[in-house]
Write an enzyme that holds these catalytic residues in place. Structure first.
Site, mmCIF file in Angstrom:
data_model
loop_
_atom_site.group_PDB
_atom_site.id
_atom_site.type_symbol
_atom_site.label_atom_id
_atom_site.label_comp_id
_atom_site.label_asym_id
_atom_site.label_seq_id
_atom_site.Cartn_x
_atom_site.Cartn_y
_atom_site.Cartn_z
ATOM 1 N N LYS A 98 -26.002 27.115 60.251
ATOM 2 C CA LYS A 98 -25.095 27.047 59.097
ATOM 3 C C LYS A 98 -25.069 28.393 58.360
ATOM 4 O O LYS A 98 -26.037 28.782 57.730
ATOM 5 C CB LYS A 98 -25.524 25.968 58.104
ATOM 6 C CG LYS A 98 -24.407 25.713 57.087
ATOM 7 C CD LYS A 98 -24.839 25.035 55.812
ATOM 8 C CE LYS A 98 -25.324 25.966 54.757
ATOM 9 N NZ LYS A 98 -24.314 26.917 54.236
ATOM 10 N N THR A 157 -35.978 31.959 47.316
ATOM 11 C CA THR A 157 -37.295 31.313 47.268
ATOM 12 C C THR A 157 -37.151 29.878 46.760
ATOM 13 O O THR A 157 -37.821 28.968 47.237
ATOM 14 C CB THR A 157 -38.241 32.135 46.370
ATOM 15 O OG1 THR A 157 -38.383 33.424 46.978
ATOM 16 C CG2 THR A 157 -39.601 31.496 46.234
ATOM 17 N N GLU A 158 -36.205 29.696 45.813
ATOM 18 C CA GLU A 158 -35.979 28.365 45.238
ATOM 19 C C GLU A 158 -35.610 27.351 46.335
ATOM 20 O O GLU A 158 -36.212 26.281 46.443
ATOM 21 C CB GLU A 158 -34.844 28.522 44.225
ATOM 22 C CG GLU A 158 -34.464 27.319 43.456
ATOM 23 C CD GLU A 158 -33.087 27.522 42.805
ATOM 24 O OE1 GLU A 158 -32.569 28.666 42.781
ATOM 25 O OE2 GLU A 158 -32.536 26.507 42.344
ATOM 26 N N GLY A 213 -35.967 27.794 49.557
ATOM 27 C CA GLY A 213 -37.076 27.780 50.524
ATOM 28 C C GLY A 213 -38.121 26.737 50.151
ATOM 29 O O GLY A 213 -38.617 25.992 51.001
ATOM 30 N N GLU A 241 -37.826 32.981 55.417
ATOM 31 C CA GLU A 241 -37.761 34.388 55.005
ATOM 32 C C GLU A 241 -37.047 34.399 53.664
ATOM 33 O O GLU A 241 -35.857 34.106 53.594
ATOM 34 C CB GLU A 241 -37.022 35.211 56.058
ATOM 35 C CG GLU A 241 -37.362 36.691 55.972
ATOM 36 C CD GLU A 241 -36.308 37.473 55.223
ATOM 37 O OE1 GLU A 241 -36.490 37.629 53.988
ATOM 38 O OE2 GLU A 241 -35.335 37.901 55.839
ATOM 39 N N CYS A 248 -33.114 41.611 50.838
ATOM 40 C CA CYS A 248 -34.372 40.993 50.413
ATOM 41 C C CYS A 248 -35.508 42.008 50.399
ATOM 42 O O CYS A 248 -36.447 41.884 49.623
ATOM 43 C CB CYS A 248 -34.705 39.818 51.311
ATOM 44 S SG CYS A 248 -34.457 40.197 53.041
ATOM 45 N N GLU A 282 -36.559 38.781 41.225
ATOM 46 C CA GLU A 282 -35.630 39.396 42.171
ATOM 47 C C GLU A 282 -34.240 39.466 41.545
ATOM 48 O O GLU A 282 -33.678 38.452 41.148
ATOM 49 C CB GLU A 282 -35.577 38.558 43.461
ATOM 50 C CG GLU A 282 -34.722 39.201 44.522
ATOM 51 C CD GLU A 282 -34.699 38.426 45.837
ATOM 52 O OE1 GLU A 282 -34.493 37.196 45.815
ATOM 53 O OE2 GLU A 282 -34.882 39.062 46.888
HETATM 54 P P1 NAI Z 1 -29.411 30.228 48.615
HETATM 55 O O1 NAI Z 1 -30.846 30.250 49.002
HETATM 56 O O2 NAI Z 1 -28.935 29.127 47.739
HETATM 57 O O3 NAI Z 1 -28.504 30.214 49.940
HETATM 58 C C1 NAI Z 1 -28.931 30.573 51.225
HETATM 59 C C2 NAI Z 1 -28.440 29.554 52.236
HETATM 60 O O4 NAI Z 1 -29.060 28.289 51.981
HETATM 61 C C3 NAI Z 1 -26.934 29.288 52.195
HETATM 62 O O5 NAI Z 1 -26.475 29.089 53.520
HETATM 63 C C4 NAI Z 1 -26.847 28.002 51.389
HETATM 64 O O6 NAI Z 1 -25.684 27.254 51.654
HETATM 65 C C5 NAI Z 1 -28.079 27.267 51.862
HETATM 66 N N1 NAI Z 1 -28.590 26.249 50.928
HETATM 67 C C6 NAI Z 1 -28.446 26.187 49.584
HETATM 68 N N2 NAI Z 1 -29.085 25.104 49.091
HETATM 69 C C7 NAI Z 1 -29.651 24.465 50.141
HETATM 70 C C8 NAI Z 1 -30.463 23.292 50.289
HETATM 71 N N3 NAI Z 1 -30.822 22.564 49.228
HETATM 72 N N4 NAI Z 1 -30.876 22.938 51.517
HETATM 73 C C9 NAI Z 1 -30.537 23.682 52.600
HETATM 74 N N5 NAI Z 1 -29.777 24.790 52.530
HETATM 75 C C10 NAI Z 1 -29.328 25.193 51.321
HETATM 76 O O7 NAI Z 1 -29.072 31.641 47.952
HETATM 77 P P2 NAI Z 1 -27.925 31.974 46.881
HETATM 78 O O8 NAI Z 1 -27.756 30.832 45.924
HETATM 79 O O9 NAI Z 1 -26.741 32.420 47.622
HETATM 80 O O10 NAI Z 1 -28.579 33.217 46.127
HETATM 81 C C11 NAI Z 1 -29.492 33.023 45.064
HETATM 82 C C12 NAI Z 1 -30.544 34.110 45.045
HETATM 83 O O11 NAI Z 1 -31.323 34.047 46.229
HETATM 84 C C13 NAI Z 1 -30.014 35.523 45.033
HETATM 85 O O12 NAI Z 1 -29.710 35.933 43.752
HETATM 86 C C14 NAI Z 1 -31.155 36.282 45.627
HETATM 87 O O13 NAI Z 1 -32.110 36.588 44.633
HETATM 88 C C15 NAI Z 1 -31.770 35.317 46.614
HETATM 89 N N6 NAI Z 1 -31.325 35.546 48.004
HETATM 90 C C16 NAI Z 1 -32.214 36.054 48.902
HETATM 91 C C17 NAI Z 1 -31.815 36.324 50.190
HETATM 92 C C18 NAI Z 1 -32.735 36.895 51.196
HETATM 93 O O14 NAI Z 1 -32.272 37.471 52.172
HETATM 94 N N7 NAI Z 1 -34.025 36.734 51.052
HETATM 95 C C19 NAI Z 1 -30.442 36.107 50.625
HETATM 96 C C20 NAI Z 1 -29.592 35.500 49.633
HETATM 97 C C21 NAI Z 1 -30.034 35.264 48.379
#
Ligand code: NAI
Ligand code: MG
Length: 486
Positions: free
Chosen positions: A192, A246-247, A249, A266, A300, A397
């Site tokens: 996804k 992280t949230e 995760g 990650e 990240c 972050e």
């Molecule tokens: P997110 O963690 O919500 O989204 C990442 C992926 O997880 C997306 O495909 C999303 O649809 C999916 N997702 C969201 N909620 C889920 C759930 N409950 N169960 C399973 N999958 C779920 O990240 P978001 O909201 O786009 O960004 C928020 C913050 O996260 C950013 O401001 C940044 O600090 C951090 N981030 C870190 C990344 C990294 O590469 N480590 C990448 C993107 C964001």
């Protein structure tokens, strides 16, 4: 002439050099890729993906509901049992090679679409994201029939159906990091992509269909967090691999606890970027710029906390400010652009909130004097100088082009400050002394420590975190481990 004048009087203008998007054919609507075919969602729902540089809609994207997730997982299970599990490993490798070659053949198309959908500069998608994505498929194609050599004297087996959830900062590259090792190890996949950046994953689905990969081996389903959660909670998934906040995760770790599902995460980062007085300062400035302003800071492993040795702090900060003036912020499709658009409104609001808080707290702030485009989501490269270790800007972050700067005197002091964070994904060190590099790489709690460079990637090199940055490694031989039973 004082320093400020010398910055402002310099003329950095370049004629625009727009990458053409004439050769790109995008559909009005994209369906789900299940069992080797593009199918309409059973949910009957669609949403829009937009270009963050213009705010314009690019296409309608299918929104996978629970029934769609179920169809994708069933497809992956059948493909696993009927074909993929039984296929000789060297034949699996052939498909991976084919996917790599087909990404290379369509590299320009992929680069343009990636920049349209993410807002990242075309130079970066063209020179970094797409070639590295192809290289990951090449690299893991090589491992597919050599797993016995990778882990001598141990019998390894595939896991089954793998659910993979990826973020919006490196859409195609993250898809490659996830799919290539999973297939090399003999698993089937349901992937996804992030809601704001689904297009290159769907283009990859075309390649997967056209290369003759047996139907169901890779399924790509689009949607928001709920779609991701349905994949995580599906009882017939053997493993979840997640990259993102992280949230989320932590939510996934809760959801998979007590089940038989394997998990690799990650997550976020807050990398320390350390410059000693004996470093080559001009090179260090380039490294700092590359570390935090590259990809709008949507990285990240971004070098978001700069630690500079006190004796060179003034010189380095003044050189950094000078260099920031020459960074071109604007149209991602312009080949001169260094900093493109922020990927989505939620993220831009989050970054601006951090900047506002820093300014309100009276921290010394510096932004480049560039004008931002009138339309679209943009943010100026920003420095916060002399920030306290306990400040939110240092601890949380930001995920944008915002750098905090602190000074240090001794190596012990900087190790302690650098490790004083919940994260541990990466770090950077600039020094002329090899002994210092070795000492720091052993003492910094970070998965990657770059020395006299930053953000260097290679498929053969493992990547992953300590502490709240997650667990499990991607890349290299280590990247096979999360996809195998031992
Ligand atoms: P997110 O963690 O919500 O989204 C990442 C992926 O997880 C997306 O495909 C999303 O649809 C999916 N997702 C969201 N909620 C889920 C759930 N409950 N169960 C399973 N999958 C779920 O990240 P978001 O909201 O786009 O960004 C928020 C913050 O996260 C950013 O401001 C940044 O600090 C951090 N981030 C870190 C990344 C990294 O590469 N480590 C990448 C993107 C964001
Ligand atoms: Mg989220």
């Amino acid at each position: 002439m004082n320093k400020e004048n010398s910055i402002n009087n310099f003329n950095w203008s370049y004629a625009t050099a727009l990458e053409s998007s004439d050769h790109i054919k995008l559909q009005e609507r994209y369906e789900l890729f299940i069992n080797g075919k593009f199918v309409k969602p059973l949910s009957k729902k669609y949403y829009e993906t937009q270009n963050p540089a213009s705010g314009k809609k690019i296409a309608n994207i299918a929104l996978a509901g629970e029934l769609d997730v179920n169809a994708a997982v069933n497809g992956a299970r059948q493909a696993y049992n009927k074909t993929w599990k039984k296929m000789p490993a060297k034949e699996r490798a052939v498909y991976l090679f084919r996917i790599a070659r087909m990404i290379q053949e369509r590299a320009r198309e992929f680069a343009v679409i990636e920049s349209l959908d993410t807002g990242k500069p075309i130079r970066e998608s063209r020179d970094f994201d797409i070639p590295l994505a192809a290289n990951h498929f090449f690299y893991y194609a090589g491992w597919a029939d050599k797993l016995d050599y990778a882990f001598p004297n141990r019998k390894v087996n595939s896991l089954g159906v793998v659910g993979q959830i990826i973020p919006w900062n490196f859409p195609l590259l993250m898809a490659a990091w996830k799919i290539a090792p999973a297939l090399a190890c003999g698993n089937t996949v349901v992937l996804k992509p992030a809601e704001t950046t689904p297009l290159t994953a769907l283009k990859l689905a075309e390649i997967i269909r056209d290369c003759g990969l047996p139907p169901g081996v890779v399924n790509i389903i689009t949607g928001f967090g709920q779609t991701g959660a349905a994949l995580v909670n599906h009882p017939d998934v053997n493993k979840i691999a997640f990259t993102g906040s992280t949230e989320v995760g932590k939510l996934i770790q809760h959801a998979t606890a007590g089940t038989n599902k394997k998990l690799s995460l990650e997550l976020g980062g807050k990398a320390a970027h350390i410059v000693f007085a004996d470093a080559a300062i001009n090179q260090a400035v380039e490294g700092i710029v590359n570390g935090i302003f590259f990809n709008q800071g949507h990285v990240c492993c971004a070098g978001s906390r700069l630690f500079v040795q006190e004796t060179i702090a003034d010189e380095l900060i003044s050189k950094l400010k000078f260099r920031m003036e020459s960074l071109l912020v604007g149209d991602p499709m312009d080949k001169n652009t260094d900093i493109g658009a922020i990927n989505n409104k939620v993220q831009l609001d989050k970054i601006n909130e951090f900047i506002k808080t820093g300014i309100a707290e009276g921290i010394e702030v510096h932004q480049s004097s560039c004008d931002l485009p009138k339309k679209g989501l943009y943010c100026k490269p920003t420095l916060f100088i002399g920030v306290a270790q306990s400040n939110r800007l240092v601890q949380e972050e930001i995920f944008g082009p915002v750098l905090t700067i602190q000074t240090f005197r001794t190596i012990e002091e900087v190790i302690e400050k650098a490790n004083n964070t919940n994260y541990g994904l990466s770090a950077g060190v600039w020094t002329d002394k090899g002994a210092k590099i070795l000492q720091l790489s052993a003492k910094l709690k970070a998965g990657v420590v770059w020395a006299n460079t930053y953000n260097k990637f290679d498929p053969a090199s493992p990547f992953g975190g300590f502490k709240e940055s997650g667990f499990g490694r991607e890349g290299g031989v280590h990247g096979l481990i999360p996809y195998l039973n031992f």
